[in-house]
Design a protein around this motif. Structure first.
Motif, PDB file in Angstrom:
ATOM      1  N   MET A  20     -12.018   5.822 -11.550  1.00 21.72           N
ATOM      2  CA  MET A  20     -12.049   6.674 -10.366  1.00 21.72           C
ATOM      3  C   MET A  20     -10.698   7.338 -10.088  1.00 21.72           C
ATOM      4  O   MET A  20     -10.575   8.123  -9.147  1.00 21.72           O
ATOM      5  N   GLY A  21      -9.700   6.984 -10.864  1.00 17.77           N
ATOM      6  CA  GLY A  21      -8.382   7.592 -10.684  1.00 17.77           C
ATOM      7  C   GLY A  21      -7.689   7.174  -9.401  1.00 17.77           C
ATOM      8  O   GLY A  21      -6.878   7.931  -8.853  1.00 17.77           O
ATOM      9  N   ARG A  22      -7.982   5.964  -8.914  1.00 20.18           N
ATOM     10  CA  ARG A  22      -7.380   5.504  -7.660  1.00 20.18           C
ATOM     11  C   ARG A  22      -6.028   4.852  -7.917  1.00 20.18           C
ATOM     12  O   ARG A  22      -5.900   3.959  -8.750  1.00 20.18           O
ATOM     13  N   GLU A  23      -5.027   5.332  -7.199  1.00 22.47           N
ATOM     14  CA  GLU A  23      -3.727   4.679  -7.248  1.00 22.47           C
ATOM     15  C   GLU A  23      -3.845   3.410  -6.414  1.00 22.47           C
ATOM     16  O   GLU A  23      -4.484   3.413  -5.360  1.00 22.47           O
ATOM     17  N   CYS A  24      -3.230   2.365  -6.881  1.00 22.89           N
ATOM     18  CA  CYS A  24      -3.314   1.084  -6.179  1.00 22.89           C
ATOM     19  C   CYS A  24      -1.929   0.591  -5.795  1.00 22.89           C
ATOM     20  O   CYS A  24      -0.932   0.909  -6.445  1.00 22.89           O
ATOM     21  N   TYR A  25      -1.913  -0.204  -4.755  1.00 25.40           N
ATOM     22  CA  TYR A  25      -0.683  -0.777  -4.236  1.00 25.40           C
ATOM     23  C   TYR A  25      -0.857  -2.281  -4.132  1.00 25.40           C
ATOM     24  O   TYR A  25      -1.970  -2.797  -4.148  1.00 25.40           O
ATOM     25  N   ALA A  26       0.254  -2.966  -4.013  1.00 24.16           N
ATOM     26  CA  ALA A  26       0.259  -4.402  -3.738  1.00 24.16           C
ATOM     27  C   ALA A  26       1.166  -4.608  -2.537  1.00 24.16           C
ATOM     28  O   ALA A  26       2.069  -3.799  -2.285  1.00 24.16           O
ATOM     29  N   PHE A  27       0.931  -5.671  -1.790  1.00 31.25           N
ATOM     30  CA  PHE A  27       1.842  -5.988  -0.690  1.00 31.25           C
ATOM     31  C   PHE A  27       3.167  -6.481  -1.274  1.00 31.25           C
ATOM     32  O   PHE A  27       4.229  -6.232  -0.756  1.00 31.25           O
ATOM     33  N   LYS A  28       3.054  -7.168  -2.418  1.00 33.65           N
ATOM     34  CA  LYS A  28       4.209  -7.658  -3.158  1.00 33.65           C
ATOM     35  C   LYS A  28       3.694  -8.078  -4.531  1.00 33.65           C
ATOM     36  O   LYS A  28       2.528  -8.467  -4.658  1.00 33.65           O
ATOM     37  N   LEU A  29       4.545  -7.997  -5.539  1.00 34.43           N
ATOM     38  CA  LEU A  29       4.168  -8.452  -6.873  1.00 34.43           C
ATOM     39  C   LEU A  29       4.766  -9.830  -7.138  1.00 34.43           C
ATOM     40  O   LEU A  29       5.920 -10.102  -6.764  1.00 34.43           O
ATOM     41  N   ASN A  30       3.978 -10.688  -7.782  1.00 35.18           N
ATOM     42  CA  ASN A  30       4.478 -11.983  -8.227  1.00 35.18           C
ATOM     43  C   ASN A  30       5.396 -11.752  -9.427  1.00 35.18           C
ATOM     44  O   ASN A  30       5.442 -10.653  -9.990  1.00 35.18           O
ATOM     45  N   HIS A  75      -1.034 -12.799  -3.233  1.00 37.81           N
ATOM     46  CA  HIS A  75      -2.118 -13.077  -2.292  1.00 37.81           C
ATOM     47  C   HIS A  75      -1.582 -12.965  -0.867  1.00 37.81           C
ATOM     48  O   HIS A  75      -0.521 -13.512  -0.554  1.00 37.81           O
ATOM     49  N   PRO A  76      -2.298 -12.263   0.024  1.00 35.72           N
ATOM     50  CA  PRO A  76      -1.805 -12.024   1.390  1.00 35.72           C
ATOM     51  C   PRO A  76      -1.541 -13.283   2.217  1.00 35.72           C
ATOM     52  O   PRO A  76      -0.637 -13.285   3.047  1.00 35.72           O
ATOM     53  N   SER A  77      -2.302 -14.349   2.005  1.00 33.28           N
ATOM     54  CA  SER A  77      -2.131 -15.532   2.849  1.00 33.28           C
ATOM     55  C   SER A  77      -0.761 -16.179   2.661  1.00 33.28           C
ATOM     56  O   SER A  77      -0.325 -16.946   3.500  1.00 33.28           O
ATOM     57  N   ARG A  78      -0.090 -15.843   1.582  1.00 27.64           N
ATOM     58  CA  ARG A  78       1.197 -16.453   1.289  1.00 27.64           C
ATOM     59  C   ARG A  78       2.389 -15.541   1.625  1.00 27.64           C
ATOM     60  O   ARG A  78       3.527 -15.859   1.301  1.00 27.64           O
ATOM     61  N   LEU A  79       2.103 -14.399   2.237  1.00 21.57           N
ATOM     62  CA  LEU A  79       3.168 -13.430   2.519  1.00 21.57           C
ATOM     63  C   LEU A  79       3.463 -13.327   4.010  1.00 21.57           C
ATOM     64  O   LEU A  79       2.554 -13.392   4.837  1.00 21.57           O
ATOM     65  N   PRO A  80       4.721 -13.074   4.361  1.00 23.85           N
ATOM     66  CA  PRO A  80       5.062 -12.823   5.767  1.00 23.85           C
ATOM     67  C   PRO A  80       4.510 -11.466   6.217  1.00 23.85           C
ATOM     68  O   PRO A  80       4.407 -10.525   5.418  1.00 23.85           O
ATOM     69  N   TYR A  81       4.187 -11.364   7.483  1.00 24.76           N
ATOM     70  CA  TYR A  81       3.680 -10.103   8.038  1.00 24.76           C
ATOM     71  C   TYR A  81       4.638  -8.946   7.784  1.00 24.76           C
ATOM     72  O   TYR A  81       4.216  -7.846   7.467  1.00 24.76           O
ATOM     73  N   LYS A  82       5.935  -9.187   7.926  1.00 26.54           N
ATOM     74  CA  LYS A  82       6.930  -8.121   7.772  1.00 26.54           C
ATOM     75  C   LYS A  82       6.809  -7.447   6.403  1.00 26.54           C
ATOM     76  O   LYS A  82       6.822  -6.219   6.309  1.00 26.54           O
ATOM     77  N   ILE A  83       6.677  -8.224   5.343  1.00 25.70           N
ATOM     78  CA  ILE A  83       6.545  -7.666   3.989  1.00 25.70           C
ATOM     79  C   ILE A  83       5.255  -6.865   3.877  1.00 25.70           C
ATOM     80  O   ILE A  83       5.233  -5.758   3.326  1.00 25.70           O
ATOM     81  N   MET A  84       4.166  -7.400   4.416  1.00 19.26           N
ATOM     82  CA  MET A  84       2.875  -6.721   4.327  1.00 19.26           C
ATOM     83  C   MET A  84       2.862  -5.421   5.120  1.00 19.26           C
ATOM     84  O   MET A  84       2.357  -4.400   4.645  1.00 19.26           O
ATOM     85  N   ILE A  85       3.417  -5.446   6.316  1.00 19.43           N
ATOM     86  CA  ILE A  85       3.450  -4.244   7.155  1.00 19.43           C
ATOM     87  C   ILE A  85       4.314  -3.163   6.508  1.00 19.43           C
ATOM     88  O   ILE A  85       3.931  -1.994   6.473  1.00 19.43           O
ATOM     89  N   ASP A  86       5.463  -3.553   5.962  1.00 22.76           N
ATOM     90  CA  ASP A  86       6.329  -2.588   5.280  1.00 22.76           C
ATOM     91  C   ASP A  86       5.591  -1.951   4.097  1.00 22.76           C
ATOM     92  O   ASP A  86       5.628  -0.735   3.920  1.00 22.76           O
ATOM     93  N   ALA A  87       4.911  -2.762   3.296  1.00 20.78           N
ATOM     94  CA  ALA A  87       4.180  -2.239   2.127  1.00 20.78           C
ATOM     95  C   ALA A  87       3.031  -1.329   2.554  1.00 20.78           C
ATOM     96  O   ALA A  87       2.811  -0.272   1.961  1.00 20.78           O
TER      97      ALA A  87
END
Length: 185
Positions: A143-153, A160-172
């Motif tokens: 589908m040609g969709r660009e994808c993002y991650a909240f953070k890369l391991n 996985h989002p449950s292991r990330l701080p809100y600040k990192i997720m909101i910034d991403a």
């Protein structure tokens, strides 16, 4: 060691408005909006329309705090399981992968400009979940969709989002600064 999974209330204003499920399978959970944040995780844990698990609670709050007017939670496999390692490649689970892919395609077509965040974490070699991840990966590429991650391991898998701080997720989510390179299958 069994992982404890808590269910809790959604934050005010973050409650889902739509759910599509059948038996032990949840295809999507979402809050309607014109510009939603789309997130694709590994598989649903416990969240439903009335109660959240940590992952969906965080996704819904991050979407609202990052300027989105809704959110869509999809997964590479729709089976409810608090222990992804226990998901087996049964005939029905394989059939559900194909059905799930149709729901993912439907949401991506419905919201062609919405950002897609992949957040499936590490697979740890679970065959049926890895099969689903590859199918979703191929669909996103097709589908040609660009994808993002909240953070890369460290191994370049999306965290996985449950292991990330809100600040990192909101910034991403706000800056879409962590592009995820879709893998070859």
């Amino acid at each position: 060691m069994k992982r404890e999974v808590r269910i809790m209330n959604y934050f005010p204003g973050c409650d889902p408005t739509e759910i599509r499920m059948s038996g032990n399978y949840r295809y999507y959970l979402s809050k309607k909006g014109e510009r939603p944040l789309i997130v694709i995780g590994m598989n649903p844990s416990l969240a439903n329309r009335k109660r959240a698990d940590l992952t969906v609670r965080k996704i819904s709050k991050v979407a609202m705090l990052s300027g989105f007017d809704g959110w869509v939670m999809l997964n590479v496999h729709p089976i409810y399981s608090t222990n992804p390692k226990a998901v087996k490649p049964t005939v029905n689970n394989k059939k559900q992968l194909r059905k799930n892919l149709n729901f993912i395609r439907e949401h991506l077509n419905k919201f062609p400009d919405a950002p897609v965040f992949v957040a499936w974490g590490k697979n740890d070699g679970v065959y049926i979940l890895d099969t689903g991840r590859k199918m979703v990966n191929d669909l996103l590429k097709e589908m040609g969709r660009e994808c993002y991650a909240f953070k890369l391991n460290k191994d370049n898998t999306p965290a996985h989002p449950s292991r990330l701080p809100y600040k990192i997720m909101i910034d991403a989510a706000t800056n879409m600064n962590c592009i995820y390179k879709l893998q070859g299958s």
